[in-house]
Design a protein around this motif. Structure first.
Motif, mmCIF file in Angstrom:
data_model
loop_
_atom_site.group_PDB
_atom_site.id
_atom_site.type_symbol
_atom_site.label_atom_id
_atom_site.label_comp_id
_atom_site.label_asym_id
_atom_site.label_seq_id
_atom_site.Cartn_x
_atom_site.Cartn_y
_atom_site.Cartn_z
ATOM 1 N N HIS A 136 -4.278 -54.239 -34.503
ATOM 2 C CA HIS A 136 -3.005 -54.610 -33.870
ATOM 3 C C HIS A 136 -2.511 -55.891 -34.512
ATOM 4 O O HIS A 136 -3.237 -56.887 -34.562
ATOM 5 C CB HIS A 136 -3.189 -54.857 -32.370
ATOM 6 N N PHE A 137 -1.286 -55.873 -34.990
ATOM 7 C CA PHE A 137 -0.641 -57.087 -35.509
ATOM 8 C C PHE A 137 0.515 -57.528 -34.615
ATOM 9 O O PHE A 137 0.903 -58.686 -34.627
ATOM 10 C CB PHE A 137 -0.143 -56.845 -36.935
ATOM 11 N N GLY A 207 -6.340 -43.781 -36.726
ATOM 12 C CA GLY A 207 -6.359 -42.430 -36.186
ATOM 13 C C GLY A 207 -4.939 -41.892 -36.070
ATOM 14 O O GLY A 207 -4.028 -42.603 -35.641
ATOM 15 N N ALA A 208 -4.741 -40.638 -36.450
ATOM 16 C CA ALA A 208 -3.400 -40.061 -36.422
ATOM 17 C C ALA A 208 -2.849 -39.958 -35.010
ATOM 18 O O ALA A 208 -1.630 -39.951 -34.815
ATOM 19 C CB ALA A 208 -3.425 -38.671 -37.073
ATOM 20 N N SER A 209 -3.732 -39.905 -34.016
ATOM 21 C CA SER A 209 -3.298 -39.751 -32.621
ATOM 22 C C SER A 209 -3.703 -40.959 -31.777
ATOM 23 O O SER A 209 -4.044 -40.822 -30.600
ATOM 24 C CB SER A 209 -3.896 -38.465 -32.026
ATOM 25 N N ASP A 210 -3.654 -42.138 -32.371
ATOM 26 C CA ASP A 210 -4.044 -43.362 -31.666
ATOM 27 C C ASP A 210 -3.115 -43.604 -30.482
ATOM 28 O O ASP A 210 -1.905 -43.747 -30.655
ATOM 29 C CB ASP A 210 -3.982 -44.553 -32.636
ATOM 30 N N GLN A 211 -3.692 -43.647 -29.288
ATOM 31 C CA GLN A 211 -2.893 -43.842 -28.082
ATOM 32 C C GLN A 211 -2.592 -45.318 -27.800
ATOM 33 O O GLN A 211 -1.883 -45.634 -26.852
ATOM 34 C CB GLN A 211 -3.599 -43.207 -26.875
ATOM 35 N N TYR A 212 -3.125 -46.214 -28.631
ATOM 36 C CA TYR A 212 -2.906 -47.643 -28.417
ATOM 37 C C TYR A 212 -2.039 -48.284 -29.504
ATOM 38 O O TYR A 212 -1.731 -49.470 -29.419
ATOM 39 C CB TYR A 212 -4.243 -48.385 -28.348
ATOM 40 N N GLY A 213 -1.686 -47.539 -30.527
ATOM 41 C CA GLY A 213 -0.878 -48.118 -31.593
ATOM 42 C C GLY A 213 -0.355 -47.030 -32.518
ATOM 43 O O GLY A 213 -0.942 -45.957 -32.624
ATOM 44 N N THR A 214 0.750 -47.318 -33.188
ATOM 45 C CA THR A 214 1.376 -46.350 -34.083
ATOM 46 C C THR A 214 1.201 -46.779 -35.538
ATOM 47 O O THR A 214 0.641 -47.835 -35.841
ATOM 48 C CB THR A 214 2.880 -46.241 -33.784
ATOM 49 N N MET A 215 1.744 -45.979 -36.426
ATOM 50 C CA MET A 215 1.710 -46.310 -37.847
ATOM 51 C C MET A 215 2.521 -47.559 -38.161
ATOM 52 O O MET A 215 2.449 -48.079 -39.284
ATOM 53 C CB MET A 215 2.211 -45.131 -38.671
ATOM 54 N N ARG A 216 3.281 -48.057 -37.207
ATOM 55 C CA ARG A 216 4.012 -49.304 -37.427
ATOM 56 C C ARG A 216 3.052 -50.437 -37.762
ATOM 57 O O ARG A 216 3.380 -51.323 -38.555
ATOM 58 C CB ARG A 216 4.849 -49.656 -36.190
ATOM 59 N N GLN A 217 1.860 -50.421 -37.168
ATOM 60 C CA GLN A 217 0.873 -51.462 -37.462
ATOM 61 C C GLN A 217 0.500 -51.428 -38.944
ATOM 62 O O GLN A 217 0.408 -52.468 -39.607
ATOM 63 C CB GLN A 217 -0.380 -51.264 -36.596
ATOM 64 N N VAL A 218 0.309 -50.236 -39.485
ATOM 65 C CA VAL A 218 -0.028 -50.081 -40.904
ATOM 66 C C VAL A 218 1.135 -50.542 -41.777
ATOM 67 O O VAL A 218 0.948 -51.239 -42.787
ATOM 68 C CB VAL A 218 -0.391 -48.611 -41.205
ATOM 69 N N VAL A 229 -3.877 -53.125 -50.139
ATOM 70 C CA VAL A 229 -4.062 -52.517 -48.815
ATOM 71 C C VAL A 229 -4.286 -51.023 -49.003
ATOM 72 O O VAL A 229 -3.401 -50.307 -49.477
ATOM 73 C CB VAL A 229 -2.842 -52.758 -47.907
ATOM 74 N N ASP A 230 -5.473 -50.575 -48.671
ATOM 75 C CA ASP A 230 -5.836 -49.168 -48.790
ATOM 76 C C ASP A 230 -5.800 -48.545 -47.400
ATOM 77 O O ASP A 230 -6.480 -49.031 -46.492
ATOM 78 C CB ASP A 230 -7.235 -49.042 -49.396
ATOM 79 N N VAL A 231 -5.000 -47.515 -47.220
ATOM 80 C CA VAL A 231 -4.812 -46.915 -45.897
ATOM 81 C C VAL A 231 -5.434 -45.525 -45.859
ATOM 82 O O VAL A 231 -5.187 -44.695 -46.740
ATOM 83 C CB VAL A 231 -3.316 -46.820 -45.539
ATOM 84 N N THR A 232 -6.240 -45.282 -44.835
ATOM 85 C CA THR A 232 -6.796 -43.956 -44.581
ATOM 86 C C THR A 232 -6.380 -43.527 -43.181
ATOM 87 O O THR A 232 -6.730 -44.183 -42.199
ATOM 88 C CB THR A 232 -8.331 -43.960 -44.669
ATOM 89 N N VAL A 233 -5.601 -42.471 -43.086
ATOM 90 C CA VAL A 233 -5.235 -41.901 -41.790
ATOM 91 C C VAL A 233 -6.246 -40.806 -41.466
ATOM 92 O O VAL A 233 -6.464 -39.893 -42.273
ATOM 93 C CB VAL A 233 -3.799 -41.344 -41.806
ATOM 94 N N ILE A 234 -6.876 -40.923 -40.308
ATOM 95 C CA ILE A 234 -7.925 -39.986 -39.913
ATOM 96 C C ILE A 234 -7.315 -38.916 -38.995
ATOM 97 O O ILE A 234 -6.942 -39.224 -37.861
ATOM 98 C CB ILE A 234 -9.072 -40.709 -39.177
ATOM 99 N N PRO A 235 -7.198 -37.685 -39.470
ATOM 100 C CA PRO A 235 -6.656 -36.625 -38.610
ATOM 101 C C PRO A 235 -7.583 -36.360 -37.417
ATOM 102 O O PRO A 235 -8.777 -36.655 -37.451
ATOM 103 C CB PRO A 235 -6.606 -35.404 -39.539
#
Length: 272
Positions: A136-137, A207-218, A229-235
């Motif tokens: 979280h940022f 996590g692709a379905s993170d209930q506490y944060g969206t891709m906006r953080q990334v 910055v290396d990003v891995t989205v976990i389905p």
């Protein structure tokens, strides 16, 4: 520097913090320092630290912050800047205490935010990379909605009983975290300014379905960081990818840690 047993307690400031040290100690190898989530502890990581140690060969140091696990309870209510306190005051002392020489910081949720604040405020040449799980940022609406829901669940379901397995004072752990996040003034919490000062590679696992944060953080990390910055989205994973998709998460972190620690090994010197 403290001689580390495989498990025990360290005194940092006024708190006794429980810890585990897995694999080689800091004087003998690089170490991955793991920083848990807002309701986490040494125990709640499960066997992930052990598996990470086996996959990387590095030492893995795990600890419970004050208010969590078997560590000293925290004074409530927590200050809204509690993650800054951890990053600016507690973590530097802890790293010195364990004789940390080089390695990476691996944080989840609150722990990821603490790691980012630390790396953005300390030009600590011992830290060679950050692995951030569900960081979280800024505070998002989805974060507040889910944290309000979990407060209701804590009062009305068996969630308190489940969490009590992992925390000596479960109310202290829960309300210390939950109360700070649900304070109306916490909506202004924003640590994105620290990202521009991070000087080491960063891996973000979301996590692709993170209930506490969206891709906006990334996106914020990608916009603000000057470092790689290396990003891995976990389905099929939410806020706990290291539990919900353990293999994929372990593989991504181990690959990042191995690459960073090998590239920055003493025999090859440090990049300017």
């Amino acid at each position: 520097m403290t001689t580390l047993s495989p498990s025990g307690f360290l005194t940092v400031g006024a708190a006794r913090l429980e810890y585990r040290m897995i694999g080689p100690s800091p004087e003998n190898a690089p170490v991955i320092v793991m920083l848990h989530e807002g309701l986490g502890s040494v125990g709640l990581w499960g066997d992930f630290p052990d598996r990470l140690q086996a996959a990387t060969g590095a030492g893995v140091f795990v600890y419970s912050r004050a208010g969590y696990g078997n560590s000293t309870p925290a004074k409530l209510p927590r200050p809204l800047g509690y993650m800054h306190v951890e990053a600016l005051d507690v973590l530097p002392k802890l790293l010195d205490k364990i004789g940390f020489r080089r390695g990476i910081l691996l944080g989840h949720s609150d722990g990821a935010s603490i790691a980012a604040i630390y790396a953005g405020s300390h030009q600590d040449h011992r830290v060679q990379g950050l692995a951030l799980i569900a960081p979280h940022f800024i505070v998002e609406d989805i974060s507040i909605a889910s944290i309000a829901e979990i407060r209701t669940a804590y009062a009305t379901t068996n969630l308190k009983e489940k969490l009590a397995r992992w925390h000596r004072d479960v109310d202290n752990a829960f309300y210390g975290w939950n109360g700070a996040w649900l304070d109306p003034d916490f909506r202004n919490w924003d640590i994105s300014e620290y990202l521009a000062y991070i000087r080491v590679p960063v891996a973000i696992l979301q996590g692709a379905s993170d209930q506490y944060g969206t891709m906006r953080q990334v996106e914020i990390a990608q916009e603000e960081c000057y470092c790689p910055v290396d990003v891995t989205v976990i389905p099929q994973a939410g806020h706990q990818p290291h539990r919900e998709a353990a293999e994929a998460t372990l593989d991504a972190i181990a690959e990042f840690a191995t690459a960073v620690l090998q590239a920055d090994s003493p025999s090859q010197g440090r990049a300017a």
